[in-house]
Motif scaffolding. Structure first.
Motif, short mmCIF file in Angstrom:
data_model
loop_
_atom_site.label_atom_id
_atom_site.label_comp_id
_atom_site.label_asym_id
_atom_site.label_seq_id
_atom_site.Cartn_x
_atom_site.Cartn_y
_atom_site.Cartn_z
N LEU A 122 64.67 58.06 -40.19
CA LEU A 122 63.27 57.85 -39.81
C LEU A 122 62.94 56.36 -39.68
CD1 LEU A 122 61.35 60.52 -41.90
CD2 LEU A 122 62.14 60.66 -39.54
N SER A 123 62.15 56.06 -38.68
CA SER A 123 61.74 54.68 -38.41
C SER A 123 60.62 54.25 -39.36
CB SER A 123 61.26 54.55 -36.97
OG SER A 123 60.05 55.30 -36.81
N ALA A 124 60.32 52.97 -39.35
CA ALA A 124 59.23 52.43 -40.17
C ALA A 124 57.89 53.04 -39.73
CB ALA A 124 59.19 50.92 -40.08
N ASP A 125 57.70 53.24 -38.41
CA ASP A 125 56.47 53.85 -37.92
C ASP A 125 56.33 55.29 -38.43
OD1 ASP A 125 55.78 51.56 -36.55
OD2 ASP A 125 56.59 52.27 -34.61
N ALA A 126 57.45 56.00 -38.48
CA ALA A 126 57.42 57.38 -38.99
C ALA A 126 57.05 57.39 -40.47
CB ALA A 126 58.76 58.05 -38.76
N HIS A 127 57.58 56.44 -41.23
CA HIS A 127 57.22 56.35 -42.65
C HIS A 127 55.74 56.03 -42.82
CE1 HIS A 127 61.10 56.82 -44.64
NE2 HIS A 127 61.65 56.12 -43.65
N ALA A 128 55.20 55.15 -41.97
CA ALA A 128 53.78 54.80 -42.04
C ALA A 128 52.92 56.02 -41.73
CB ALA A 128 53.47 53.65 -41.07
N LEU A 129 53.30 56.79 -40.71
CA LEU A 129 52.56 58.01 -40.38
C LEU A 129 52.64 58.99 -41.54
CD1 LEU A 129 51.02 59.93 -38.50
CD2 LEU A 129 53.24 60.60 -37.51
N ASN A 130 53.81 59.15 -42.12
CA ASN A 130 53.96 60.08 -43.24
C ASN A 130 53.06 59.68 -44.41
OD1 ASN A 130 55.59 62.51 -44.01
ND2 ASN A 130 55.94 61.22 -45.79
N ASP A 131 52.93 58.39 -44.66
CA ASP A 131 52.02 57.94 -45.73
C ASP A 131 50.59 58.34 -45.43
OD1 ASP A 131 53.99 56.87 -47.32
OD2 ASP A 131 53.75 54.82 -46.55
N ARG A 132 50.18 58.24 -44.16
CA ARG A 132 48.82 58.68 -43.78
C ARG A 132 48.67 60.19 -43.97
NH1 ARG A 132 48.95 56.83 -38.38
NH2 ARG A 132 47.99 58.81 -37.84
N LEU A 133 49.70 60.93 -43.58
CA LEU A 133 49.62 62.40 -43.65
C LEU A 133 49.59 62.90 -45.09
CD1 LEU A 133 51.96 63.55 -40.75
CD2 LEU A 133 49.50 63.17 -40.73
N ARG A 134 50.06 62.11 -46.03
CA ARG A 134 50.03 62.51 -47.44
C ARG A 134 48.59 62.63 -47.94
NH1 ARG A 134 53.78 58.58 -50.61
NH2 ARG A 134 53.27 59.93 -52.36
#
Length: 180
Positions: A103-115
Motif C-alpha cells: 500500500l502507498s502512503a496515500d492509501a495509508h492516509a485514506l485508511n486513517d480517515r476511514l478509521r
C-alpha cells in the motif's frame, strides 16, 4: 393481596436475598430459598437475580482482562464481538492492524480517515461495486487499496457473523419443567 402488593412483596424478598448474598449470610439465604421453594414466582425472581449478577460479573471480568492485556501486551489485538452492522471504520481498523506491504502512503492516509467513518458497509462486496460505492463516498484511491479493503471487509463481516452465531449458541436457555 393485590397484584401491586404481591409485586412489592416479591421485590422485598428479592432485595432481602440480595442483601444476604452480599453479606454472605448463608442462614438467611437458606430461609429465603425455603420460602421460594413454595413460591414459583419468588424462585423465578431469585434465578433472575442470579442471571443478572452473573452477567455483571462476566462483564467486569472481561473489562479487567482487556485492561490488563492493553497495558501489558500493547501489540495484542483484543477482539470484541461487534454490536450492530459492520462499518467502514471496523474494516479500516482491520486493515490498519493487518496492512499489506504494497500500500502507498496515500492509501495509508485514506485508511486513517476511514478509521473515523461510521458508515455501514454495503451488502454487496464485489470489487467493482464496492469500489464505486467507496470512491463516491470517500474519493479515489489506488486499486490495490480497494482490493485490500475488500479482503478486510470480507474478513470483518465473516468474523461478525461468526460472533453472532456464537452468541446465539452460547446463550443460556431456561430448562422446561419435566412433564410440561
Amino acid at each position: 393481596m393485590t397484584p401491586s402488593d404481591r409485586r412489592l412483596w416479591l421485590d422485598l424478598q428479592t432485595a432481602r436475598y440480595l442483601d444476604a448474598l452480599e453479606r454472605f449470610d448463608f442462614d438467611r439465604q437458606d430461609e429465603l430459598w425455603a420460602l421460594a421453594a413454595a413460591d414459583p414466582e419468588l424462585e423465578a425472581a431469585f434465578h433472575s437475580l442470579h442471571v443478572g449478577l452473573e452477567e455483571a460479573d462476566a462483564e467486569a471480568t472481561a473489562d479487567a482482562l482487556a485492561a490488563a492485556v492493553e497495558k501489558h501486551l500493547p501489540s495484542a489485538e483484543i477482539v470484541r464481538p461487534a454490536a450492530g452492522p459492520v462499518t467502514v471504520s471496523m474494516v479500516a481498523e482491520e486493515l490498519f492492524r493487518h496492512t499489506p506491504d504494497r500500500l502507498s502512503a496515500d492509501a495509508h492516509a485514506l485508511n486513517d480517515r476511514l478509521r473515523q467513518s461510521a458508515d455501514e458497509l454495503p451488502a454487496e462486496l464485489g470489487l467493482p461495486t464496492l469500489t464505486a460505492w467507496a470512491e463516491a463516498r470517500f474519493g479515489p484511491a489506488p486499486a490495490e487499496y480497494w482490493q485490500a479493503f475488500r479482503q478486510a471487509a470480507i474478513k470483518t463481516r465473516m468474523r461478525a457473523r461468526a460472533d453472532e452465531e456464537f452468541q446465539i449458541a452460547a446463550r443460556n436457555t431456561r430448562r422446561k419443567p419435566e412433564g410440561g
